[in-house]
Scaffold this motif. Structure first.
Motif: not given
Lengths: 552, 292
Positions: A59-75
């Motif tokens: 139930x955490x909020x939907x991730x912000x669309x800003x995420x698409x402006x950076x690389x996805x590095x958590x994995x």
């Protein structure tokens, strides 16, 4: 982590985990009198933990669309830490079995503690646990940067990483229970193999999706290698593991091949696992991190082309050199040997291209242990590929085969090349990923470097000595024309080298532990704001028009 | 498109592409690499012409040299056997006594026997043939079935309590477990047996020894002999010497008497040639002499 997934991704994750839980339950029930059932319970437990994890962030909020402006590095961050955990486990077990060879009575009469069961925990732990996680993690990092495209979604990379580590856990726990196909580097049984196929094909599709979305018209060399690694390993894994389970409730299966065809399939796999897992994959790593760290252009694009296609083409033929002087027909052995000799050229072109790239940056190699890790890796890569081609020559092989020389050769490659390039890449990426100015302690990187180098040199020299002594003792005849030494004599002669090898391994392990500590302390230290690279973001919008050039 | 630059350090142009700050130089492939590649390819093609290499349908190219590893191995095995026959034929034919008289034959026995022993016998009897608990020491004068080369050869051939139809058979009965002697009597026999090899042991009770002697005569002498020096016809050990397979202390002897013993020596008839067994028998006799 769950908060980074979109709502629909969270739902997909739940569906996948529920399906996995059902599979685990079925396995546990169907195989309750077999190690298969234990693995079912492990799968079920992993799925339940995953379900709890997803629900806790559902139930955490939907991730912000800003995420698409950076690389996805958590994995990538997760993959690097898991790789280091496997490094410590795999190397510790490796050093333990090294001591077991010198003091075989240290098994405490427990089946799981015997050499035969612990040794694959070591090999799979370091190759698949450490090497594989490091490759997957760095490939996510490199593919995004060199295509300037963000990973297409948030769920797939996690599926690949968790799925792959579930495979590694099933493999390692299986060995301790005596579950094995007895195929070197392909020990896991049929159900683990099927699971890995699912994970690996997902990984391949993920890579292709990123490439399809790329904003750079050209595909960088590192991606050629990573892609060759992913594609060929899928092919090798599927063919070499074709097997028929004895029942749906049993871990045991039988290979579809028999006799010498079985041996040939296994060593076609075995040698190309060295080629496409331990060579191509890590060359991909080197092609990104070395020029990046050295701040130098790749010495020659043309040499990259020759070495890539040379390695890819020649390696495929070379597997039969593992079966010299066996029941394998002589013509297959001859083919394997000649292709192994030709393979030396593209291998050395790769190593040369890497070392020439450092021209103009040697002062950095002197001062920076991270770059020195990569430089020494390239040197060991050159050394090991020469040694490999040399040992593939039939008369040389008649001395080296079945001796510790082979073990020394493998470790010159595994410690000197694979582990060193990985440590270099990890030390380079950790500050970039966690936005730190540098590693927690440059001095500890230096200490790790010298421990790793000393450990490798001790190990390799010990095994060269013991291997050649062993090979000579086995073939020495006395004046009467009978064998001069019994097998036990050769074991007694090996003893001091086995101790030296275990000491070398302990150095290497200690280095890895120090490295892991250094990485954790870097993560704990305060982030620096200024290190954010202005160009380190993906380009959004439609994919760039592809433009191909020779070699791609 | 592309942004071509000259690298100041090497003087080469870049390819005009850039990925996350990484560029590539368009450096030509050095001539030496082409030369190197040509050499290895020429070597490979030469090898393909000379040796068996390429599959063609149901057969393969045989190569100009007509090399065949299977044939080569068969030849060298044959040749090696021929080279050895100088001495091996004589060992096969001649009697043990004659071989022992010939120092050159005995040199071959020593050289060959050592590796044969190491590969086949050392796992139980130890590398130096001195045995261990449960496995006889082969360097002493005490032999269960006789220490002559003929007797050793026979033991090697048929084994002891083995699967061979003519196996040597021997068993120490479980006097205690099977209720043949009560515990108190076993104590007495133990005291007597110990007194044979350790007459000066201080903890021996003379009355027990005397009682044990009578029990021994009634129960044990049929195999071990009246004076307990054993019987090589039945594989019964000599109890008066210092050599013990299962230990000569009170506890070990008590265990032996209580549970019995039945040692096992495999038959080597189908695993070692007659020549090899003959060499091993001679080697062991020689080892004993060398020790003295």
């Amino acid at each position: 982590m769950i908060a980074q997934l979109t709502k629909s991704e969270r739902q997909s994750a739940l569906v996948i985990l529920l399906a996995l839980a059902v599979v685990g339950l079925a396995m546990a029930a169907g195989g309750r009198h077999d190690p298969f059932g234990v693995h079912g319970a492990i799968v079920l437990l992993a799925a339940i933990l995953g379900i709890f994890g997803v629900i806790s962030g559902y139930y955490a909020p939907e991730p912000s669309p800003d995420r698409l402006d950076s690389y996805y590095d958590s994995p990538t961050k997760f993959g690097i830490i898991v790789a280091m955990v496997w490094a410590v486990i795999g190397m510790a077990v490796g050093d333990w079995v090294a001591w077991l060879l010198a003091y075989p009575e240290w098994t405490f009469d427990a089946a799981w503690a015997s050499f035969g069961r612990l040794r694959p925990v070591h090999t799979s732990g370091v190759i698949f646990g450490f090497g594989g996680n490091a490759l997957i993690a760095t490939s996510f990092y490199v593919m995004q940067r060199t295509t300037r495209a963000r990973l297409p979604d948030q769920l797939t990379p996690w599926f690949v990483l968790f799925g792959y580590n579930l495979f590694c856990i099933i493999a390692a726990t299986g060995y301790l229970m005596g579950v094995t196909q007895s195929r070197e580097y392909a020990e896991p049984e049929w159900y683990a193999d099927i699971w890995l196929v699912i994970v690996w094909v997902t990984y391949f599709i993920l890579y292709m999706r990123v490439l399809a979305r790329r904003q750079e018209p050209h595909i960088y060399v590192a991606n050629w290698y990573y892609l060759a690694f992913i594609l060929v390993v899928a092919m090798l894994h599927i063919v070499n593991n074709l097997a028929m389970p004895i029942s749906w409730g049993s871990a045991k299966s039988y290979s579809l091949f028999s006799g010498v065809q079985d041996a040939m399939t296994q060593w076609w796999y075995g040698h190309n696992a060295v080629a496409f897992f331990l060579t191509s994959g890590f060359l991909g790593m080197m092609y990104y991190y070395m020029p990046k760290r050295a701040g130098r252009p790749i010495y020659s694009y043309r040499m990259s082309i020759i070495s890539f296609w040379g390695i890819t083409f020649f390696y495929m033929w070379a597997g039969s050199h593992h079966l010299h002087y066996t029941a394998l027909p002589q013509w297959v052995q001859s083919l394997g040997m000649t292709f192994s000799v030709m393979l030396l050229v593209p291998s050395w072109v790769s190593a040369g291209n890497a070392l020439m790239t450092l021209n103009g940056a040697w002062h950095k190699v002197r001062d920076d242990a991270t770059l020195r890790f990569m430089m020494v890796a390239a040197v060991f890569y050159g050394l090991t590929t020469f040694e490999g081609s040399f040992m593939a020559i039939r008369p040389v092989n008649s001395l080296s085969h079945y001796t510790d020389w082979t073990i020394g050769h493998v470790h010159a490659g595994a410690l000197g090349w694979v582990a060193m390039i990985t440590f270099g890449a990890i030390y380079a990426s950790v500050p970039w990923l966690w936005k730190r100015e540098s590693m927690y302690s440059a001095k500890l990187v230096e200490v790790h470097f010298w421990l790793a180098l000393a450990g490798t040199v001790i190990y390799v020299f010990a095994m060269w000595n013991s291997g050649i002594i062993q090979g000579l003792m086995w073939r020495t005849y006395n004046e009467s024309g009978t064998l001069a030494y019994s097998f036990v004599d050769s074991l007694v002669a090996m003893h001091p080298y086995y101790i030296a090898r275990a000491v070398g391994g302990a150095f290497f392990l200690l280095g890895a532990i120090i490295g892991f500590y250094n990485i954790l302390m870097t993560i704990r230290s305060a982030p620096s704001v200024e290190t954010q690279n202005a160009a380190d973001f993906p380009v959004t919008g439609p994919a760039a028009a592809p433009a191909l050039q020779p070699g791609e | 498109m592309g942004h071509f630059e000259r690298d100041p350090h090497t003087g080469h142009m870049t390819t005009g592409h850039e990925w996350n700050g990484i560029t590539e130089l368009n450096t030509p492939v050095p001539k030496v690499i082409w030369l190197f590649l040509a050499c290895t390819v020429i070597f490979a093609i030469g090898y393909w012409i000379l040796m068996p290499t390429w599959p063609i349908g149901r057969t393969y190219t045989k190569g100009l040299l007509g090399d065949d590893v299977r044939h080569d191995v068969a030849q060298s095995v044959k040749q090696a056997a021929l080279d050895r026959s100088v001495w091996s034929a004589r060992i096969e034919k001649e009697s043990f006594a004659d071989i022992q008289k010939d120092p050159r034959l005995m040199d071959a026995v020593r050289e060959t026997g050592r590796a044969l022993f190491g590969d086949n016998c050392a796992a139980c009897h130890g590398r130096n043939a001195q045995g261990g608990k449960g496995f006889p020491n082969l360097t002493t004068s005490s032999w269960l079935w006789g220490g002559t080369p003929e007797a050793i050869f026979q033991t090697l051939t048929v084994g002891i309590n083995s699967a061979h139809p003519d196996t040597r058979t021997s068993q120490m009965p479980a006097f205690g477990k099977d209720g043949m002697l009560p515990r108190a009597d076993i104590d007495k026999v133990v005291a007597f047996v110990r007194s044979l090899s350790q007459p000066n042991a201080k903890d021996l009770d003379p009355t027990k020894v005397a009682a044990g002697k009578e029990l021994f005569a009634a129960n044990c002498a049929s195999c071990h002999g009246e004076n307990a020096t054993g019987n090589t016809e039945m594989g019964a050990p000599n109890l008066t010497d210092a050599f013990w397979i299962y230990g000569g202390d009170a506890q070990s002897i008590e265990t032996t008497l209580w549970n019995g013993r039945q040692g096992h020596m495999p038959t080597w008839e189908n695993r070692l040639s007659e020549l090899d067994r003959k060499i091993l028998a001679l080697y062991l006799v020689d080892l004993r002499k060398a020790d003295k």
